[in-house]
Design a protein around this motif. Sequence first.
Motif, short mmCIF file in Angstrom:
data_model
loop_
_atom_site.label_atom_id
_atom_site.label_comp_id
_atom_site.label_asym_id
_atom_site.label_seq_id
_atom_site.Cartn_x
_atom_site.Cartn_y
_atom_site.Cartn_z
N LEU A 68 0.83 -1.20 0.00
CA LEU A 68 0.00 0.00 0.00
C LEU A 68 0.87 1.26 0.00
O LEU A 68 0.58 2.23 -0.70
N VAL A 69 1.95 1.23 0.79
CA VAL A 69 2.89 2.36 0.81
C VAL A 69 3.52 2.54 -0.57
O VAL A 69 3.63 3.66 -1.09
N ALA A 70 3.96 1.43 -1.17
CA ALA A 70 4.58 1.50 -2.49
C ALA A 70 3.61 2.06 -3.53
O ALA A 70 3.98 2.93 -4.34
N LEU A 71 2.36 1.60 -3.51
CA LEU A 71 1.37 2.09 -4.47
C LEU A 71 1.07 3.57 -4.25
O LEU A 71 0.87 4.32 -5.22
N PHE A 72 1.04 4.00 -2.98
CA PHE A 72 0.81 5.41 -2.68
C PHE A 72 1.92 6.28 -3.28
O PHE A 72 1.65 7.30 -3.93
N ILE A 73 3.15 5.89 -3.07
CA ILE A 73 4.30 6.66 -3.58
C ILE A 73 4.32 6.64 -5.11
O ILE A 73 4.54 7.68 -5.76
N ILE A 74 4.08 5.47 -5.70
CA ILE A 74 4.08 5.38 -7.16
C ILE A 74 2.95 6.24 -7.75
O ILE A 74 3.13 6.91 -8.77
N GLY A 75 1.78 6.21 -7.10
CA GLY A 75 0.66 7.02 -7.58
C GLY A 75 0.97 8.51 -7.56
O GLY A 75 0.68 9.23 -8.53
N LEU A 76 1.57 9.00 -6.48
CA LEU A 76 1.94 10.42 -6.41
C LEU A 76 2.96 10.77 -7.48
O LEU A 76 2.89 11.84 -8.11
N ASN A 77 3.92 9.88 -7.69
CA ASN A 77 4.95 10.13 -8.71
C ASN A 77 4.34 10.19 -10.11
O ASN A 77 4.72 11.04 -10.93
#
Length: 627
Positions: free
Chosen positions: A414-423
């Motif tokens: 979930l953390v990885a997806l959050f960061i990838i989404g913002l990027n």
Amino acid sequence: MWSKFNKTETVSLPEIYESVKIPHYWKWWKRLFAFLGPAYLVSVGYMDPGNWATDLEGGARFGYRLIWVLLASNLMAVLLQTLSARLGLVARCDLAQACREAYPPFVYYPLWIICELAIAACDLAEVLGTAIGLNLLFGIPLIIGVSLTALDTMLLLLIQRYGIRKFEGIILGLIFIVGCCFVVEIFLAKPDFRSIMGGFIPTIDSDSLYVALGMLGATVMPHNLYLHSALVQSRAVERTDKGIQAAARFNLIDTVIALNAAFFVNSAILVLSSSVFYSRGIQVVEIQQAHELLSPLLGTGLASTAFAVALLAAGQSSTLTGTLAGQIVMEGFIRIKIQPWARRLISRLLAVIPAVIVIAISGSHGTYRLLILSQVILSLQLPFAIVPLIQFTSDREWMGKFTNPLWVRILSWLVALFIIGLNLWLVWETVSEWRMTAMWVDFIVIPIGAFLMLLLGYMGFGPFIKKLLERRPTSVPEPVIPSIQEDTGYGKIGVALEVKETDQKILKHALALALRYDAEIVLIHIVESATAQVWGGTAEDRERTGDEDYLIKLSEKIRAQGIRASFRIGFGNAAKGVVKIAKEENLDLLVLGSHGHKHIKDWIYGSTVSAVQHDIGDIPILVVKGT
């Protein structure tokens, strides 16, 4: 050995590898003190000059609104740095070495290049921060200050000769200086604490996205994931399950303390900027401007002096650890080992050259923009470090019984997806803006972006696809009837007990089998108290003492019946503890009871039987119903 990593390869940072001895007979607080250190070296990267620029920008433009980004980034950092430390402890390799071992060349070479760019961006922030600090305190021109930073990398070599503990002590001293300076700053600024609390409510829009991503990249720094996995190997950990579990707990404490100290510094910078500049409508366009305005706005020169001292200390401390990360990445990814001074000088020159060019063209104003850009670059590189880290720490081939539990895997992704989404959001807006004025974007930026997305997709989904293909049967097997023996026989029978009256039902079946086969009984009980969950075998609470007394008396009564009996106590998770003891005792049969509940109660109380069945291997299980 838990990991498939080939330890014949060069170890991470051989000059400090397992240089800190930790005798197992020490008291827990002495062992904790011995483990404290690696996370402090990592934490300085979370309060480097790049953080200063993004935090000053965020506070001056948006007030307290983005303080939630710092909190979220800090929580993410604690999770990811903990995974990094576990990889180094269990697999005994750093993240760069693991990528080299696991991926083909067309993956790990681009990863190396991306990581080197991130280190250069980070070093750029450290160079500029140190130069600005020298300028503010001693009036040294920026270009000369930047040139002087090429020499301070040699300071690291001098310090390392005295051992990693001395190095950690120096870094801790610099962190202490930074913290003290900001205690003074906050006292002088007198911020509105009620408004600060309102800033913890998440809000973001397209205007604040760029700064928020810069704050995220400045806090959760990708090269720190490589660095932490190497630094934890400086401790000579006892290579047993108990020793590794204890080391993991101590490193978690180290990480939480160190990163919360970094969170305090970052929050203090943003709060200072909000209370002094945002409240007066002042737009900060460079760090020097913030320094110059503090004295007249707060009415004392102490504020400006503390600000400059803290900036210089932050720049120097992050410089010392950033150069270590460069050495780890080069040796891990491409297995090229050069003299440490040469590697650190190369890293520094890659940062000095663009800094000199920007200062010569646009002066101090350009350094501020360059600082923020460097942190956004770090944020864009972050997924390429996070995805492999989660994959390795969730893979039983790498971590064995120390594989991430399900809830950690879910939270990490979930953390990885959050960061990838913002990027992706930032890249989409930036590229859309560029395409309006530059045709070269379609021919250069978009192809590179597509390649990076494919690379990230390969790392993210490749292992899952591979496992699915391995599980898929290629053909229907020929039916075979196994040979049937009249009496298989059991030599050692394990009995999982809960220390309750219902244990009699389980014992009834186990003792009948023991008498029939002249087998030995091994009584198994897992202490699940809160103390045992945290401290494991070192826990000394009332529950552990009472349970142990119960097992001693029960085994004596069984031996009085002419049956051989012994007992084992585990700590923490019941299912994992039972499986661990069953394998260590090499049982021929395991007898345990079901809870007699199902559906929603299984979610509440847990299903030990199902969990044991998944991990027990070839050991047969006899389940006694309704205990």
